[in-house]
Design an enzyme around this catalytic site. Structure first.
Site, PDB file in Angstrom:
ATOM      1  N   THR A   5      14.124  25.693  33.066  1.00 39.49           N
ATOM      2  CA  THR A   5      13.362  25.198  34.012  1.00 39.49           C
ATOM      3  C   THR A   5      14.416  24.413  34.542  1.00 39.49           C
ATOM      4  O   THR A   5      15.726  24.254  33.839  1.00 39.49           O
ATOM      5  CB  THR A   5      12.686  23.923  32.802  1.00 39.49           C
ATOM      6  OG1 THR A   5      10.992  24.514  32.577  1.00 39.49           O
ATOM      7  CG2 THR A   5      12.448  22.399  33.943  1.00 39.49           C
ATOM      8  N   ARG A  31      -1.677  30.021  31.695  1.00 38.63           N
ATOM      9  CA  ARG A  31      -0.889  28.856  30.722  1.00 38.63           C
ATOM     10  C   ARG A  31      -0.125  27.734  31.819  1.00 38.63           C
ATOM     11  O   ARG A  31       0.779  28.223  32.555  1.00 38.63           O
ATOM     12  CB  ARG A  31       0.317  29.611  29.674  1.00 38.63           C
ATOM     13  CG  ARG A  31       0.917  28.514  28.924  1.00 38.63           C
ATOM     14  CD  ARG A  31       2.023  27.700  28.880  1.00 38.63           C
ATOM     15  NE  ARG A  31       2.489  27.330  28.428  1.00 38.63           N
ATOM     16  CZ  ARG A  31       3.896  26.210  28.777  1.00 38.63           C
ATOM     17  NH1 ARG A  31       4.661  26.926  29.488  1.00 38.63           N
ATOM     18  NH2 ARG A  31       4.444  25.943  27.902  1.00 38.63           N
ATOM     19  N   VAL A  32      -0.246  26.638  31.081  1.00 36.53           N
ATOM     20  CA  VAL A  32       0.811  25.597  32.355  1.00 36.53           C
ATOM     21  C   VAL A  32       0.937  24.824  31.218  1.00 36.53           C
ATOM     22  O   VAL A  32       0.497  24.538  30.409  1.00 36.53           O
ATOM     23  CB  VAL A  32      -0.010  25.040  33.627  1.00 36.53           C
ATOM     24  CG1 VAL A  32       0.372  23.938  34.313  1.00 36.53           C
ATOM     25  CG2 VAL A  32      -0.779  25.779  34.370  1.00 36.53           C
ATOM     26  N   ASP A  38       4.479  22.132  30.652  1.00 35.00           N
ATOM     27  CA  ASP A  38       4.539  20.381  31.015  1.00 35.00           C
ATOM     28  C   ASP A  38       5.301  19.598  31.943  1.00 35.00           C
ATOM     29  O   ASP A  38       5.234  18.959  33.207  1.00 35.00           O
ATOM     30  CB  ASP A  38       5.816  19.616  30.000  1.00 35.00           C
ATOM     31  CG  ASP A  38       6.809  19.987  29.547  1.00 35.00           C
ATOM     32  OD1 ASP A  38       6.939  21.526  30.023  1.00 35.00           O
ATOM     33  OD2 ASP A  38       7.859  19.720  30.102  1.00 35.00           O
ATOM     34  N   GLY A  88      11.719  22.149  27.684  1.00 34.54           N
ATOM     35  CA  GLY A  88      11.356  22.836  26.316  1.00 34.54           C
ATOM     36  C   GLY A  88      10.115  23.269  26.163  1.00 34.54           C
ATOM     37  O   GLY A  88       9.729  23.917  27.281  1.00 34.54           O
ATOM     38  N   GLY A  93       7.100  23.371  26.323  1.00 34.59           N
ATOM     39  CA  GLY A  93       5.898  22.059  27.104  1.00 34.59           C
ATOM     40  C   GLY A  93       4.626  21.990  26.554  1.00 34.59           C
ATOM     41  O   GLY A  93       4.614  20.672  26.657  1.00 34.59           O
TER      42      GLY A  93
HETATM   43  N1  ASP Z   1       8.854  23.292  29.475  1.00 31.76           N
HETATM   44  C1  ASP Z   1       8.553  24.652  30.297  1.00 31.76           C
HETATM   45  C2  ASP Z   1       7.509  25.247  29.951  1.00 31.76           C
HETATM   46  O1  ASP Z   1       6.796  24.869  28.973  1.00 31.76           O
HETATM   47  C3  ASP Z   1       9.801  25.241  30.317  1.00 31.76           C
HETATM   48  C4  ASP Z   1      11.233  24.600  30.379  1.00 31.76           C
HETATM   49  O2  ASP Z   1      11.620  23.425  30.302  1.00 31.76           O
HETATM   50  O3  ASP Z   1      11.354  25.835  29.205  1.00 31.76           O
HETATM   51  O4  ASP Z   1       6.436  25.135  30.616  1.00 31.76           O
END
Ligand code: ASP
Length: 345
Positions: A212, A240-241, A243, A264, A266
């Site tokens: 991200t 799927r969505v 954070d 991280g 999400g």
């Molecule tokens: N937070 C993002 C998600 O869960 C993925 C990431 O930050 O690595 O979609």
């Protein structure tokens, strides 16, 4: 009597020093700073390119150098533009556009693949003055999701648009929709195959899926702007969505407190309203930015397996790069002489 008074003052001084040290020792994975003077308008910028199991032994020297060089040039140019009086919204958007163009990051062109072999992108942006925000989720034909999120904020009555509706909005706002093959990056496709192979053998692949990008600034006008853009998680299913497009979870900005961009796992960041929780701890509990980030990332998320981190800054220009994973691509700069560019713990 005079001696007793002097002794008392000396004891108070020692107590002051020791509590400062306690604060500084709290988190070995975090960096923060104070501004020396309130007389100058603080400006600051923080950037991340994702958190996760980023280990030195898994990153070739040339790739490590490529990440560090890119982060260094982004943080320097972003800071210079803030110094020149550019508004935070433009700086955040263009720094993230740059990262969306790079196949090195899981956003825009380098987005990870879904279980169906597609790319579904999420992004959000927030302006701290009026807490205005825009976000998009699950778009497949938009080259710069963060720019579309900004258009949602500026040109619609809504905060979050998704899927084909978001693309319809994009087209009606002059955004050229691109062919999804633009997002094909061989290394990302190989990651999908690897994750799918391991999952078929019931192996845990969670820590291989992150990435991200995000940027938060405090500009010369006292405005805090935060943005986050992502391809989500490798092998995600069912629309799927995470954070990243959720205001208060992956992104938050408020001029009276802090700005945060997260990365991280999400689902945890949504459940724990991570970005807003940091703001609330700062605003209502009176914690310092660093203490608020530590409480959420280390005390709340780490024990339950909520891997990841945040880049954050406060209205005074303090910065925090806090994570509980093995690494986070990160950088920070402010006009108090702080400059950080780092990857590993
Ligand atoms: N937070 C993002 C998600 O869960 C993925 C990431 O930050 O690595 O979609």
């Amino acid at each position: 009597m005079k001696f007793a008074l002097l002794f008392f003052v000396f004891i108070l001084f020692l107590i002051g020093c020791s509590s400062d040290n306690k604060e500084n020792n709290k988190s070995s994975l975090s960096e923060s700073t104070d501004l020396k003077s309130d007389s100058i308008q603080p400006i600051a910028i923080v950037i991340h390119g994702g958190a996760g199991t980023i280990l030195k032994e898994n990153l070739s020297d040339s790739l490590e150098a490529a990440y560090l060089t890119l982060l260094d040039s982004l943080i320097s140019s972003g800071f210079e533009r803030l110094e020149n009086g550019e508004i935070g919204m433009d700086v955040v958007e263009s720094i993230i556009n740059f990262m969306e163009d790079s196949p090195l990051f899981n956003a825009g062109r380098g987005a990870v693949f879904t279980a169906n072999g597609e790319n579904e992108l999420d992004a959000s942006i927030m302006h701290g003055r009026e807490r205005n925000a825009g976000a998009v989720a699950g778009v497949k034909r938009v080259q710069y999701p963060i720019s579309l999120a900004r258009k949602v904020m500026e040109n619609s009555d809504h905060v979050l648009l998704m899927g084909s509706g978001a693309e319809e909005f994009a087209a009606s706002n002059g955004v050229v929709l691109i062919d999804p093959s633009y997002f094909y990056v061989e290394s990302r496709y190989q990651s999908l195959l690897r994750v799918q192979e391991k999952e078929a053998l019931n192996k845990n692949t969670q820590k291989e899926k992150y990435g991200t990008v995000g940027c938060v600034v405090l500009d010369a006008y006292g405005d805090i702007v935060a943005g986050t853009s992502t391809g989500g998680m490798t092998n995600k299913k069912w629309g799927r969505v995470g954070d990243s497009p959720i205001i208060g979870a992956g992104t938050f900005a408020d001029n009276s407190s802090v700005g945060v961009s997260a990365t991280g796992w999400g689902e945890y960041f949504i459940r724990y309203s991570v970005a807003y929780d940091i703001a609330a701890l700062f605003l209502y509990k009176g914690l310092s930015l660093q203490a608020a980030c530590d409480e959420v990332i280390h005390q709340k998320l780490a024990p339950i397996g909520g891997d990841g981190g945040v880049v954050a800054l406060d209205k005074h220009g303090k910065v925090s790069l806090t994570f509980n994973s093995k690494g986070m691509y990160r950088a920070a700069k402010n006009n108090n002489g702080v400059k950080i560019v780092a990857i590993f713990e």
